[in-house]
Design a protein around this motif. Sequence first.
Motif, short mmCIF file in Angstrom:
data_model
loop_
_atom_site.label_atom_id
_atom_site.label_comp_id
_atom_site.label_asym_id
_atom_site.label_seq_id
_atom_site.Cartn_x
_atom_site.Cartn_y
_atom_site.Cartn_z
N SER A 53 0.74 -1.11 -0.02
CA SER A 53 0.05 0.06 0.02
C SER A 53 0.91 1.43 0.01
CB SER A 53 -0.83 0.09 1.20
OG SER A 53 -1.68 -1.12 1.10
N GLU A 54 1.71 1.31 0.91
CA GLU A 54 2.89 2.49 0.80
C GLU A 54 3.53 2.79 -0.60
OE1 GLU A 54 2.93 4.72 3.13
OE2 GLU A 54 2.40 3.52 4.79
N VAL A 55 3.90 1.78 -1.25
CA VAL A 55 4.30 1.78 -2.52
C VAL A 55 3.30 2.22 -3.52
CG1 VAL A 55 5.43 0.62 -4.56
CG2 VAL A 55 5.84 0.04 -2.21
N MET A 56 1.97 1.84 -3.25
CA MET A 56 0.94 2.30 -4.40
C MET A 56 0.68 3.69 -4.10
SD MET A 56 0.31 -0.32 -6.21
CE MET A 56 -1.27 0.50 -6.70
N LEU A 57 0.85 4.32 -2.80
CA LEU A 57 0.48 5.55 -2.52
C LEU A 57 1.47 6.74 -3.09
CD1 LEU A 57 -0.62 5.39 1.33
CD2 LEU A 57 -1.94 5.90 -0.70
N ARG A 58 2.50 6.38 -3.53
CA ARG A 58 3.49 7.27 -3.98
C ARG A 58 3.21 7.94 -5.40
NH1 ARG A 58 8.75 3.32 -3.07
NH2 ARG A 58 8.40 3.10 -0.55
N PRO A 59 2.70 7.15 -6.30
CA PRO A 59 2.38 7.75 -7.60
C PRO A 59 1.07 8.31 -7.50
CG PRO A 59 2.20 5.26 -7.71
CD PRO A 59 3.01 5.54 -6.47
N LEU A 60 0.18 7.79 -6.62
CA LEU A 60 -1.31 8.37 -6.26
C LEU A 60 -1.04 9.93 -5.74
CD1 LEU A 60 -3.19 5.42 -4.84
CD2 LEU A 60 -3.33 6.39 -7.13
N LEU A 61 -0.08 10.10 -4.91
CA LEU A 61 0.11 11.29 -4.40
C LEU A 61 0.58 12.24 -5.40
CD1 LEU A 61 0.41 13.22 -2.20
CD2 LEU A 61 2.54 12.29 -1.39
N ASP A 62 1.45 11.75 -6.27
CA ASP A 62 1.94 12.70 -7.33
C ASP A 62 0.76 13.03 -8.15
OD1 ASP A 62 4.55 12.51 -6.56
OD2 ASP A 62 4.90 10.73 -7.83
N ALA A 63 -0.24 12.02 -8.65
CA ALA A 63 -1.15 12.37 -9.66
C ALA A 63 -2.14 13.30 -8.96
CB ALA A 63 -1.90 11.21 -9.72
N LEU A 64 -2.44 13.11 -7.52
CA LEU A 64 -3.44 14.03 -6.69
C LEU A 64 -2.89 15.40 -6.77
CD1 LEU A 64 -5.44 14.62 -5.02
CD2 LEU A 64 -4.17 13.95 -3.02
N GLN A 65 -1.49 15.76 -6.49
CA GLN A 65 -0.77 16.84 -6.27
C GLN A 65 -1.06 17.71 -7.65
OE1 GLN A 65 3.03 15.78 -4.71
NE2 GLN A 65 2.37 16.41 -2.56
N GLN A 66 -0.48 17.04 -8.69
CA GLN A 66 -0.57 17.54 -10.04
C GLN A 66 -1.89 18.01 -10.51
OE1 GLN A 66 1.31 14.56 -12.65
NE2 GLN A 66 3.16 14.88 -11.54
N LEU A 67 -3.01 17.07 -10.23
CA LEU A 67 -4.21 17.38 -10.58
C LEU A 67 -5.02 18.69 -9.77
CD1 LEU A 67 -6.73 16.74 -12.45
CD2 LEU A 67 -7.61 15.23 -11.01
N GLN A 68 -4.45 18.51 -8.72
CA GLN A 68 -5.00 19.82 -7.72
C GLN A 68 -4.41 21.09 -8.26
OE1 GLN A 68 -3.53 21.76 -5.45
NE2 GLN A 68 -5.37 22.76 -5.00
N HIS A 69 -3.11 21.03 -8.47
CA HIS A 69 -2.39 22.29 -9.20
C HIS A 69 -2.69 22.49 -10.54
CE1 HIS A 69 0.91 25.01 -9.33
NE2 HIS A 69 1.00 24.65 -10.77
N ARG A 70 -3.37 21.86 -11.11
CA ARG A 70 -3.74 22.25 -12.55
C ARG A 70 -5.00 22.76 -12.58
NH1 ARG A 70 -1.70 17.08 -14.35
NH2 ARG A 70 -3.81 16.24 -14.59
N THR A 71 -6.04 22.36 -11.84
CA THR A 71 -7.43 22.70 -11.80
C THR A 71 -7.45 23.78 -10.66
OG1 THR A 71 -7.80 20.88 -10.07
CG2 THR A 71 -8.03 20.68 -12.35
N GLY A 72 -6.77 23.94 -9.60
CA GLY A 72 -6.74 24.84 -8.45
C GLY A 72 -7.94 24.33 -7.63
N ALA A 73 -8.48 23.37 -7.68
CA ALA A 73 -9.66 22.86 -6.71
C ALA A 73 -9.12 21.57 -6.08
CB ALA A 73 -10.82 22.68 -7.71
N ARG A 74 -9.97 21.21 -4.96
CA ARG A 74 -9.70 19.92 -4.38
C ARG A 74 -10.30 18.82 -5.14
NH1 ARG A 74 -11.32 20.52 2.05
NH2 ARG A 74 -13.08 21.63 0.94
N VAL A 75 -9.63 17.74 -4.93
CA VAL A 75 -10.11 16.59 -5.86
C VAL A 75 -11.02 15.65 -5.19
CG1 VAL A 75 -8.85 14.71 -7.37
CG2 VAL A 75 -7.66 16.84 -6.99
N SER A 76 -12.04 14.87 -5.84
CA SER A 76 -12.63 13.71 -5.27
C SER A 76 -12.02 12.77 -5.56
CB SER A 76 -14.09 14.09 -5.85
OG SER A 76 -14.86 15.04 -5.40
#
Length: 264
Positions: A109-132
């Motif tokens: 799970s800890e390994v899986m979370l690393r790319p998920l965090l990257d995707a979350l940060q990038q999408l939030q930065h691009r949209t300026g909105a919190r992500v569902s």
Amino acid sequence: METVSEHRSRRRGRWEEVAASILPDLRHLGSWDPIPPMWLEGRIYLEYLKLILDQVFRGVDVPPGRGRPVILIPGFLAGDWTLGTPFTWLRRIGYRPQMAGVAFNVMYSEVMLRPLLDALQQLQHRTGARVSLVGHSRGGVLAKVLSHRNPELVEQVITLGSPLNDPFDIHPLTMAGVRAAHVYNVFRYGHPASVEMRFLRDLAAAPRVPTTSIYSRSDGVVNWRACLRRDVNAIEVNGSHVGLALNPEVYRILAHLLPAPWRA
């Protein structure tokens, strides 16, 4: 003075205690009862047919997405391709969906979370909105912990057949897959199950963002009771476990939850 053999024995005993707190005893083979027969998972084809014939799939009476960002996280032993249908639907009704970037959800799970965090940060930065975050099965478990550690980036979590209360209350065939995945991870990363201690602690903690668990009593993979928690909103639908990503009832719930998260 402690001998070398005594020291090794003490260390081995400590690791066994740690492992026991992470994975169930080897005698635990999963739950036959009250989980329905797994062959009922074959309903997925009928569920897909019902979905494409349903007005919700065409966007009728569905609130517009207005560009809200959503990340879809697949389940255990699955990848992004399993969530192609909800991805296309979300994009068509005006959301800004993104796949998690998962090819095969099998690693720690800890390994899986690393790319998920990257995707979350990038999408939030691009949209300026919190992500569902919408997670299917183990994907929902990952989404819950990801939101726990990054609540400032997450709008809400919606899980589909995810055992948020007990991740090991699953069908014996699925448990066999969990055991195999554990062996694979031990050899690949050289770390025992103790690396999951923090993850399971964060999973058990109270949610820091609105969290909804969508579940089915006729789930043939996860015991539906494992999807229920007192601190999580729960909504029941009728259908298979795999088919939750193709269930018209689920799409109606998503259509109303995504614009306005449930809050306690």
